[in-house]
Design a protein around this motif. Structure first.
Motif, PDB file in Angstrom:
ATOM      1  N   HIS A   1       6.472  -4.720   5.362  1.00  0.00           N
ATOM      2  CA  HIS A   1       5.518  -5.772   5.015  1.00  0.00           C
ATOM      3  C   HIS A   1       5.799  -7.072   5.758  1.00  0.00           C
ATOM      4  O   HIS A   1       4.894  -7.606   6.394  1.00  0.00           O
ATOM      5  CB  HIS A   1       5.316  -6.016   3.530  1.00  0.00           C
ATOM      6  CG  HIS A   1       4.170  -6.954   3.393  1.00  0.00           C
ATOM      7  ND1 HIS A   1       2.873  -6.537   3.341  1.00  0.00           N
ATOM      8  CD2 HIS A   1       4.112  -8.298   3.478  1.00  0.00           C
ATOM      9  CE1 HIS A   1       2.074  -7.590   3.370  1.00  0.00           C
ATOM     10  NE2 HIS A   1       2.800  -8.670   3.445  1.00  0.00           N
TER      11      HIS A   1
ATOM     12  N   HIS B   1       3.301  -3.121  -2.728  1.00  0.00           N
ATOM     13  CA  HIS B   1       1.857  -2.883  -2.799  1.00  0.00           C
ATOM     14  C   HIS B   1       1.456  -1.733  -1.879  1.00  0.00           C
ATOM     15  O   HIS B   1       0.307  -1.305  -1.920  1.00  0.00           O
ATOM     16  CB  HIS B   1       1.039  -4.157  -2.508  1.00  0.00           C
ATOM     17  CG  HIS B   1       1.241  -4.736  -1.156  1.00  0.00           C
ATOM     18  ND1 HIS B   1       1.052  -6.056  -0.872  1.00  0.00           N
ATOM     19  CD2 HIS B   1       1.631  -4.184   0.006  1.00  0.00           C
ATOM     20  CE1 HIS B   1       1.305  -6.278   0.401  1.00  0.00           C
ATOM     21  NE2 HIS B   1       1.651  -5.164   0.952  1.00  0.00           N
ATOM     22  N   HIS B   2       2.381  -1.255  -1.069  1.00  0.00           N
ATOM     23  CA  HIS B   2       2.103  -0.058  -0.272  1.00  0.00           C
ATOM     24  C   HIS B   2       2.387   1.213  -1.067  1.00  0.00           C
ATOM     25  O   HIS B   2       2.209   2.305  -0.564  1.00  0.00           O
ATOM     26  CB  HIS B   2       2.944  -0.054   1.003  1.00  0.00           C
ATOM     27  CG  HIS B   2       2.654  -1.225   1.883  1.00  0.00           C
ATOM     28  ND1 HIS B   2       1.714  -1.187   2.886  1.00  0.00           N
ATOM     29  CD2 HIS B   2       3.154  -2.477   1.900  1.00  0.00           C
ATOM     30  CE1 HIS B   2       1.657  -2.365   3.485  1.00  0.00           C
ATOM     31  NE2 HIS B   2       2.518  -3.162   2.901  1.00  0.00           N
TER      32      HIS B   2
END
Ligand SMILES: [Cu+2]
Ligand SMILES: [Cu+2]
Lengths: 274, 572
Positions: free
Chosen positions: B270, B319-320
């Motif tokens: 990220h 969030h992945h």
């Protein structure tokens, strides 16, 4: 906006989770749309109005107001509303409201993914899953390693790539995998969950339409004649693209008779064996 | 050191074993452009299979075996190599290695980077990593094929992964060496008078980027070594017991977790997004300030937003992983941080848009690319929202919507910014401008075809089409309404390839025939433009400049010229 997104691909939904998920997708796209159009309009006006040939001398200060802070606060407020009002509750019901067959009369199924197929394991008439053991796995005879002699195991049956569920009933799937990560996805039911090696993860949903009704609705679209599928959404090897199962949503009676026919089939098969 | 010693240096000392940040910057630049081309060619091959499944690939089909058809295993391998090459060997080395190296010391008035030898070591480690990755095409196993994210257990079983991991270790080492150098250089070597708030925004962007690299890459480097051990030494850091692979019980001690890898991987990957985007924002800011002839609007809020963005980027990674079985509390945390991180992005983008108001805009080629960056990055950022919110991600996760989203960020976003930077700083590197006419011939088709490739991905994504499908969704029922876009996207991709020919030509043509210019052809204020063009070998400036002003004194009322360089002393 929903119509717009549907026009551009979003399929109709046929599950109780569908409205909530579609609603938040629509709301976020409104937010995106408004921001993009806002920025875009400002951008194009600026480019035209302040091109060097028209405005040879730049204004050192430019915009003096701090209206943009209002924009930032507004975005933050909308995001808070989206999170608290929509995203958190949907997630909470997704992971916490897992139904059980005892309390909610849910249909309980196990799905065991493998390269490149979906094994669908039903507990049989007694509603109890037999044990599965790694050392009993035989890709030809017993892909899920079911121990027929374990409690509740004798009437279990499993299918490969064929999942039947009744309409308007809570469905609970316990999802696991034999080898690598797969992802169990039913696009039209707005259901998706990764299958992680070493874990069994519950997924639940409730269909609101039978496959037949769905196919009727699709009659005049490019999807006509193509039923519902279980998609593998996570790269799982070279056969990933062809890993798919078929989902049939039956009426309660059709589902019952399908269960009966599977039980019948199991009996005949066992008779052959012994 | 005398500035004339370079005349005596033999070619290989000057251009190959160099420790001059400018030469290293150019080495990075040309190597990275080469890899961008390679990564793009791989994609053009894959797009044949997507547009015309199971038909022989023209031209290079002979390399793919008897049938000339791109087989699933090769498709997966090309997918891995496209992602790896584009990100780790193309965009980041160009944004950080090339522009950071060439421009940062000049913009802060330094004679070189703080550690010139470390700088060279960083480049050579990168090159070795790149050669290892390319070499994997010629091994019997072929390149890795378990996704550029290398998720175990698949990555532990699939061939080709070992050499990929070894290549990654070299690439990561290179980034670590480079980022330590950037931090030290920016902290220690700023010219007298160049206080923090006088730094060009590009330098701030590079500083935050360097911190991201130095803090986020070590977990991935460890993870890569652990995965390597799982493959070659029989460990099972990422493997639980009880797996049955292709009918065989997997004989490992077990106890590991495939999710551990994902956490370590995304803890880097990220922040990596901001490693791709921050230098791009920095370049765009420089070009916009210069070509609007006015200061960046809200410079301070830009700086604070960039620092905040950098900090927040460390706590959004999961969030992945929403679909890995995450509970309510954890998903709520990561959704919230993800929404918070969208705010500084909105601040930066808004500030850049607002900077246009009241400007006197010069539409030269660097400016066209910089301007195009804004709405393109806008689309990329906005389409991240439904992916950052768990409920909508349930449906959109792992679809082409994701591919469209991050390609808008990186391709018409970051890569356009990099083009802007090349056109903008080329005169500093060569003493000549790139041809404007050819530049525009490069820009307009690129702009159109970029959108032609990536916009339909949102449509396919909304329809639920999964990424990484060899047949492009041919066999999937839910893809049937949107399949026709595959050919459209592929043709756009090939035309985009064609549209890069004028650029390649321009780079070499203008070296010899470009318009000769003085050291400050764009009438700019920042320090790099006070150095001669090209800057003096290994010392950059005749004398270390002294800084008296903020970075962007354009169009100050009452002054004769519409720009005042940072070196001009303030009157009494
Ligand atoms: Cu799979
Ligand atoms: Cu991310």
């Amino acid at each position: 906006m929903l119509e717009f997104l549907k026009h551009y691909g979003l399929p109709i939904h046929l599950s109780t989770a569908g409205p909530g998920i579609d609603e938040i997708i629509v709301l976020i796209h409104w937010l995106m749309f408004i921001l993009f159009v806002g920025w875009g309009t400002f951008f194009i006006i600026s480019l035209v109005k302040f091109r060097a040939s028209k405005n040879p001398k730049a204004d050192h200060e430019g915009v003096k107001s701090h209206l943009s802070s209002i924009l930032e606060v507004a975005v933050a407020v909308v995001e808070i509303v989206l999170l608290i009002g929509f995203a958190f509750p949907i997630w909470a019901s997704r992971v916490n409201d897992v139904p059980t067959s005892a309390e909610d009369g849910a249909v309980h199924i196990r799905v065991i993914a493998q390269q490149f197929a979906w094994n669908i394991h039903y507990p049989g008439l007694d509603g109890i899953f037999g044990e599965t053991k790694v050392d009993l796995v035989d890709e030809e005879e017993n892909p899920i390693g079911l121990d027929r002699s374990s409690i509740g195991g004798s009437d279990d049956f499993y299918t490969i790539n064929q999942m039947h569920i009744p309409v308007n009933r809570k469905i609970r799937v316990d999802l696991s995998t034999k080898d690598v990560i797969h992802s169990f996805k039913l696009p039209e039911l707005r259901v998706a969950q990764d299958a992680i090696p070493g874990m069994s993860i519950p997924v639940h949903f409730e269909a609101t339409m039978t496959s037949e009704e769905y196919l009727q609705k699709m009659a005049d679209t490019p999807r006509k004649g193509k039923g519902l599928e279980i998609v593998c959404a996570q790269l799982c090897g070279l056969g990933h693209y062809r890993m798919k199962g078929y989902l049939t949503i039956d009426t309660e009676t059709d589902y019952k008779s399908w269960l009966d026919s599977e039980a019948q089939y199991l009996e005949e098969y066992e008779d052959d064996e012994w | 050191m005398s500035s004339h010693t370079h005349h005596d240096e033999p070619f290989y000392r000057k251009y190959i074993w160099s420790t001059d940040h400018k030469i290293i910057g150019l080495q990075y630049g040309f190597t990275a452009l080469f890899f961008l081309l390679v990564g793009f060619v791989l994609m053009m091959i894959m797009r044949w299979q997507l547009a015309y499944p199971e038909t022989p690939v023209p031209i290079i089909g002979g390399l793919l075996g008897d049938t000339g058809i791109l087989l699933p295993e090769t498709y997966n391998a090309l997918g891995v190599m496209h992602g790896t090459i584009m990100i780790f060997l193309g965009v980041v080395p160009l944004a950080v290695g090339a522009f950071g190296n060439y421009i940062v010391p000049l913009q802060i008035g330094a004679p070189d980077m703080a550690f010139p030898k470390l700088n060279a070591a960083s480049y050579w480690s990168y090159l070795v990593g790149g050669i290892v990755m390319l070499a994997s095409f010629f091994t019997p196993e072929g390149p890795a094929r378990a996704g550029w994210t290398g998720y175990p257990p698949l990555s532990v079983f699939e061939p080709g992964q070992t050499i990929w991991l070894i290549g990654m270790v070299f690439i990561i080492t290179s980034s670590l060496l480079g980022s330590i150098n950037f931090i030290t250089t920016i902290v220690q070597l700023r010219a007298p008078g160049l206080s923090w708030m006088r730094l060009p925004f590009f330098v701030w962007a590079q500083l935050v980027t360097a911190f991201l690299l130095v803090l986020a890459f070590p977990p991935l480097e460890s993870a890569a070594v652990l995965q390597l051990m799982d493959r070659v030494a029989g460990t099972s850091f990422f493997l639980p017991s009880g797996l049955v692979v292709s009918g065989e019980i997997l004989n490992v001690s077990g106890g590991g977790s495939p999710l551990l890898w994902q956490h370590l991987f995304w803890f880097l990957a990220h922040p990596e997004v901001y490693v791709l985007i921050l230098p791009a924002m920095g370049i765009v800011s420089e070009v916009i300030a210069n070509n609007t002839r006015k200061p960046l609007w809200g410079y301070k809020s830009l700086v604070f937003a960039a620092v905040f963005l950098g900090f927040m980027s460390f706590i959004v990674w999961a969030h992945h992983m929403f679909l890995t079985g995450m509970g309510t509390a954890m998903s709520a945390f990561f959704q919230t941080t993800t929404m918070i991180i969208s705010i500084p992005s909105v601040i930066i983008l808004s500030a850049l848009f607002i900077s246009l108001w009241g400007a006197s805009i010069r539409f030269n080629t660097p400016m066209l690319f910089a301007l195009a960056f804004l709405p393109m990055f806008g689309i990329g950022g906005l389409t991240g929202l439904p992916l950052g919110i768990g409920a909508s991600d349930i449906y959109l996760h792992d679809t082409y919507y994701v591919i469209g989203h991050f390609h808008y960020v990186v391709a018409p976003g970051t890569i356009f910014a990099l083009f802007a930077g090349i056109y903008y700083w080329y005169p500093k590197m060569t003493g000549r401008k790139m041809s404007e006419a050819i530049g525009k011939l490069h820009f307009w088709p690129s702009f159109i075809f970029m959108n032609g490739i990536f916009m339909p991905m949102f449509i396919q994504g909304l329809a639920g089409v999964s990424r990484r499908l060899w047949d492009g969704g041919l066999e999937s029922a839910h893809a049937s309404g949107v399949l026709q876009w595959n050919e459209f996207m592929s043709i756009s991709a090939w035309l985009l390839g064609l549209a890069q020919l004028p650029f390649i030509f321009n780079v070499f043509y203008s070296m010899k025939f470009g318009e000769k210019v003085d050291e400050n052809p764009w009438d700019s204020t920042t320090l790099e433009w006070t150095a001669p063009s090209p800057p003096l070998p290994h010392v950059n400036f005749d004398n270390i400049p002294e800084v008296h002003r903020e970075a962007y004194e354009y169009s100050v009322p009452g002054r004769k010229r519409d720009f005042t360089p940072q070196t001009v002393p303030k009157k009494g």
